[in-house]
Design a protein around this motif. Structure first.
Motif, short mmCIF file in Angstrom:
data_model
loop_
_atom_site.label_atom_id
_atom_site.label_comp_id
_atom_site.label_asym_id
_atom_site.label_seq_id
_atom_site.Cartn_x
_atom_site.Cartn_y
_atom_site.Cartn_z
N ALA A 1 8.59 6.22 -0.30
CA ALA A 1 8.92 6.44 1.10
C ALA A 1 10.27 7.13 1.24
CB ALA A 1 8.95 5.11 1.86
N VAL B 1 5.34 9.28 11.63
CA VAL B 1 4.93 9.05 10.25
C VAL B 1 4.15 10.26 9.76
CG1 VAL B 1 3.49 7.66 8.70
CG2 VAL B 1 4.84 6.54 10.48
N GLU B 2 4.43 10.67 8.53
CA GLU B 2 3.65 11.73 7.90
C GLU B 2 3.33 11.33 6.47
OE1 GLU B 2 3.85 16.51 6.76
OE2 GLU B 2 5.33 15.64 8.12
N MET B 3 2.05 11.44 6.09
CA MET B 3 1.63 11.16 4.72
C MET B 3 1.78 12.43 3.89
SD MET B 3 0.87 8.09 5.43
CE MET B 3 0.12 6.99 6.66
N GLN C 1 0.80 -1.22 0.00
CA GLN C 1 0.00 0.00 0.00
C GLN C 1 0.84 1.28 0.00
OE1 GLN C 1 -3.54 0.23 2.51
NE2 GLN C 1 -3.40 -1.96 2.94
N ILE C 2 2.17 1.13 0.00
CA ILE C 2 3.05 2.30 0.01
C ILE C 2 3.66 2.47 -1.38
CG2 ILE C 2 5.17 3.29 0.96
CD1 ILE C 2 4.52 1.85 3.59
N LEU D 1 5.59 9.24 3.77
CA LEU D 1 5.05 8.20 2.90
C LEU D 1 4.08 8.79 1.87
CD1 LEU D 1 4.18 5.50 5.60
CD2 LEU D 1 6.28 5.70 4.26
N ARG D 2 4.20 8.28 0.64
CA ARG D 2 3.17 8.51 -0.37
C ARG D 2 2.45 7.18 -0.56
NH1 ARG D 2 2.71 7.94 -5.94
NH2 ARG D 2 4.94 7.49 -6.21
N LEU D 3 1.16 7.15 -0.27
CA LEU D 3 0.41 5.90 -0.31
C LEU D 3 -0.18 5.64 -1.69
CD1 LEU D 3 -1.55 6.09 3.08
CD2 LEU D 3 0.67 5.02 2.62
N ASP E 1 2.07 14.10 -0.44
CA ASP E 1 1.64 13.86 -1.81
C ASP E 1 2.78 13.38 -2.70
OD1 ASP E 1 -0.98 14.58 -1.23
OD2 ASP E 1 -0.62 16.69 -1.70
N THR F 1 -2.91 3.84 8.30
CA THR F 1 -2.68 4.98 9.19
C THR F 1 -1.22 4.97 9.64
OG1 THR F 1 -3.18 3.79 11.23
CG2 THR F 1 -5.05 4.78 10.04
N GLY F 2 -0.80 6.06 10.25
CA GLY F 2 0.55 6.12 10.77
C GLY F 2 0.80 5.05 11.81
#
Length: 528
Positions: A454, A502-504, A450-451, A472-474, A506, A481-482
């Motif tokens: 990174a 963890v930070e999502m 799902q990643i 992370l870019r998912l 773009d 979630t983190g």
């Protein structure tokens, strides 16, 4: 100390032009050297040499030659090869400028390198003109690739039909190029590379990388970067391959060109490998012509490399180098299935290496069986730079008294000679006295379906401790979630290696050559 398993090669005492084109056979003259990926216009080897010599003659007529520096500011296109080798054929030195540079950044490079002229792509001409004005480059010496109103164009130089000048210099000492690199530390510095440096690296690397006259090579990595300059441009031309140029990376265009141009060999950086391994668009194209994918510029995770090899049914290789090494010091040869995919391969001929403890400087023992402890990789050979322009202190900090260049990269070597780069020395995260390599965590994260992408950096937490933080870019359908990610990683690593923030985001910021821009993430991470 360890060396290449391959015998040393002879380094011709020639200029770059003479080495690449001095023995151009009649049969090769009509072979296609360059294809513009945007227009599909072609240039044969014979036409290429004639254009290079005409540009050299026109520059010489303007008093530009041995002792002059000319800036080249262009994305990948066939005219880049003409301009670049025209500068070198005239006896001048080329300083290549990142196509994304601002006018201020470019002006700093122009002033530092003392450039007297600029050759600029039409779409970058305004930036080059502003930079030239700031740095005091005469407006008449700013030449356009493509038509720009009021300026002399590269086509105009060729049409002047001046004969190529007679030039005399020592290839071992005369500077061919001045690319700019941050090196192991600090701001960008001019890397002094001689004709011998570049000729040596072609001679050292070409037999291992294995590009041949039958190959059609897609040139998406920038020629202004040393990887593109030596490995894509010079090695491909030396081997009489056909180069198909791309001005910028776009996945659809990239896949479309592989399909339509029947590309056999691509040189990439790890972000493209991630796309090839994971993006659904890849399945929509016929990539059956592709035989070899070669990754460089940053460490490639073995799991990602294996996924690319399986998905595309092709060979995946990896190499390693630095601008300061022209750049290649290690590469995986074609056909060597015994070398692990996460390894950068074997030492190239004529290069000697050491792995040392970064704290003590003591050599780390290479075991009779197995893999060494990690340490800083040091290299010595004919491809090592003369030094940094006007910066003796930085040169002495990088090249020691024995001639070994300190790469700033942490690596291991196996008993078979396989070198694996662990991470940058300055990127290691110090958590409670333990060293954590961001690349190891990035490799693990990229293995999660799902990643999509990174990056990991060290940030200071509320207790003042440096901890690993993942950006992370998912994938579009991801539901992670983190907390999910931190638990997933914790199940797979030692306690000190856990991801603790963890930070999502773009997108993961990367340089044109594919390296993660950790400084951008650090400034972002400091605000979180």
């Amino acid at each position: 100390m360890f060396t290449s398993p391959f015998p040393d090669v002879e380094i011709p005492n020639l200029s770059v032009f003479d080495h690449l084109f001095g023995s151009l056979e009649v049969a090769s003259a009509n072979h296609i050297a360059l294809v513009d990926g945007a227009t599909r216009e072609t240039t044969t080897y014979g036409e290429l040499v004639r254009q290079i010599e005409a540009v050299a003659g026109a520059l010489a007529a303007r008093g530009i030659g041995v002792g002059s520096v000319v800036a080249l500011h262009s994305p990948n296109r066939p005219a880049f090869a003409v301009a670049f080798h025209g500068i070198l054929r005239a006896g001048a030195t080329a300083t290549t400028v990142n196509a994304l540079s601002t006018a201020g950044e470019m002006a700093t490079q122009l002033a530092d390198s003392k450039a007297v002229a600029i050759i600029a792509a039409d779409m970058l001409f305004a930036v080059s003109a502003e930079a030239g004005d700031l740095a005091g480059v005469a407006a008449d010496n700013i030449i356009s690739i493509g038509e720009v109103s009021g300026s002399t164009s590269l086509a105009d130089l060729i049409a002047e039909a001046y004969p190529a000048p007679e030039v005399h210099f020592d290839p071992a000492t005369h500077l061919a190029v001045l690319p700019y690199s941050s090196g192991t530390t600090g701001k960008a510095k001019g890397v002094m590379l001689t004709h011998r440096n570049l000729v040596a690296n072609v001679a050292q690397s070409a037999p291992i990388i294995g590009v041949s006259a039958d190959d059609r090579v897609l040139a998406v990595l920038p020629f202004f970067h040393i990887y593109g300059m030596t490995v894509l441009l010079n090695i491909s031309l030396a081997q009489r391959s056909t180069l198909v140029t791309m001005a910028r990376f776009d996945l659809t265009d990239f896949l479309s060109l592989i399909q339509s141009e029947r590309i056999t060999y691509v040189f990439i950086a790890p972000p493209i490998a991630v796309a090839l391994a994971k993006h659904p668009l890849v399945s929509e194209f016929d990539l059956s012509s592709l035989r070899t994918v070669f990754s460089g510029a940053a460490p490639l995770d073995g799991i990602v490399g294996g996924a690319v090899a399986e998905r595309l049914n092709c060979e995946v290789l990896q190499g390693y180098g630095m601008t300061e090494m022209s750049p290649v010091s290690h590469a995986s040869p074609r056909g060597r299935t015994d070398i692990p995919l996460n390894s950068v391969g074997l030492t190239v001929p004529n290069v000697q290496c050491r792995i040392v403890d970064p704290l003590t400087g003591d050599d780390i023992e290479i075991p009779a069986v197995g893999v060494s402890e990690p340490g800083e990789l040091l290299c010595r050979g004919p491809n090592i730079m003369v030094g940094y322009l006007g910066n003796d202190e930085a040169t002495r900090a990088t090249i020691d008294a024995d001639g070994f260049l300190h790469t700033g990269d942490i690596a291991t070597v196996s008993s078979e000679g396989y070198v694996t780069v662990v991470d940058r020395l300055k990127e290691l995260i110090k958590y409670k006295g333990y060293q954590v390599a961001p690349a190891e965590l990035e490799s693990l994260l990229l293995g999660h379906p799902q990643i999509a992408d990174a990056a990991v950096i060290g940030v200071i937490d509320a207790d003042g401790e440096e901890v690993p933080k993942a950006f992370l870019r998912l994938q579009p359908e991801a539901t992670l979630t983190g907390e999910d990610i931190m638990m997933w990683v914790a199940d797979r690593v030692a306690p000190h290696k856990k991801v603790r923030q963890v930070e999502m985001i773009d997108f993961i910021p990367k340089s044109a050559s594919g390296k993660i821009l950790r400084k951008d993430l650090r400034s972002k991470g400091a605000l979180v």
